[in-house]
Enzyme design. Sequence first.
Site, PDB file in Angstrom:
ATOM      1  N   GLU A 100       0.824  -1.210   0.000  1.00  0.00           N
ATOM      2  CA  GLU A 100       0.000   0.000   0.000  1.00  0.00           C
ATOM      3  C   GLU A 100       0.858   1.259   0.000  1.00  0.00           C
ATOM      4  OE1 GLU A 100       0.852   1.560   2.908  1.00  0.00           O
ATOM      5  OE2 GLU A 100       1.866  -0.305   3.426  1.00  0.00           O
TER       6      GLU A 100
ATOM      7  N   GLU B 258       4.598  -0.421   0.951  1.00  0.00           N
ATOM      8  CA  GLU B 258       4.763  -0.664  -0.490  1.00  0.00           C
ATOM      9  C   GLU B 258       4.803  -2.152  -0.837  1.00  0.00           C
ATOM     10  OE1 GLU B 258       8.210   1.238  -2.134  1.00  0.00           O
ATOM     11  OE2 GLU B 258       7.779   3.168  -1.180  1.00  0.00           O
TER      12      GLU B 258
END
Length: 368
Positions: free
Chosen positions: A182, A332
């Site tokens: 994310e 991420e």
Amino acid sequence: MWEWGMSIILLVMITFTIKPVDQSLAVALQAKIDNKTKPVGALGELERMGMQVGLIQGTLNPRLEKPTLVLVAGDHGLVAEGVSAYPQEVTYQMVYNFLAGGAAANVLARQNGIEVVVVDAGVNYDFGEIEGLVGVKIGYGTKNAAEGAAMSLQQLEAALVAGARIVADLAAEGCNVVGFGEMGIGNTSAAALVMSFLMGVPVGECVGRGTGVDDEGLRRKVAVLERVKRLHDERGVGLSEGEPGAWEVLAAVGGFEMVVMVGGMLAAAQAGMVILVDGFIATAAFLAAATAYPAIKGYGIFAHVSNEQAHGRMVEYLGGRPLLDLGMRLGEGSGVLAAYPLVASGVAILNEMASFGEAGVAEREGGG
């Protein structure tokens, strides 16, 4: 890949059918692992990876096909309360960085042969038509959870459906192992609130430094999130006959990127895929998914324990054992990408390592 029907949970219509992971091959898989040319248990967590993937896939000869990271971005209205060390603009700027291949996630994905799918779930920016971006924008960021619900029930359901469709498409293309990452300034605050509600833990025990707030910033962040929690406690959020309601909590304090991940995770479990869970925010999404559908827990592999102070506690609550502890807290999907080679190694050992009989190696006779 999903079913529609009436749900008693806030009239959210999307439902999933998730079967518990079948344990019937556990004895045979363990025997296969133990008969490799090594002392019993000598390859530790790698053996566990081979076992878990074999059970998920229901085979003595599992395969990992088309590994993919779904990297979902969204913004949070709560940043207006000063909970982050970075401005909200960083979210959309990092999306461009992902698309250009310049982020840590891109580097690790290239190194390990993993496809990255970048998703705009709700970034407060208009990307227009841009190659490589999967646009499912639910809104231009959530609303400020310090003032009311972060999203409507309609937005919640739209995000669940969007995540489910993305993963269903991946499964149709032959992917059987999917990780989730994310990007979203403010999302450690949302994740801390989700954890607090769903685990019944005081907010102060769930909050970390996120993007790197200093001591004063951390005190302010805790104070803001305690105020947000009180607001939604007064609204009766998260309690349905005494039990936490995952959809209620996500609508009240979650993020669009989190809900898209939840939908994707549930669709992955329904399709019998291996789910690789990243750090604090992704684990909070998995926590919500597991609150709604406990059987999903058998499909999840926790890539690492992050440097966010509450992450390890959340993984333990879910019954998981993280593969790595490297002091990472980037998000991420970076933990997923770093850990994937270990999962692949566990599968390779199960499939390719010789048994004692095949290698003509004498087996242990007893003693030490």
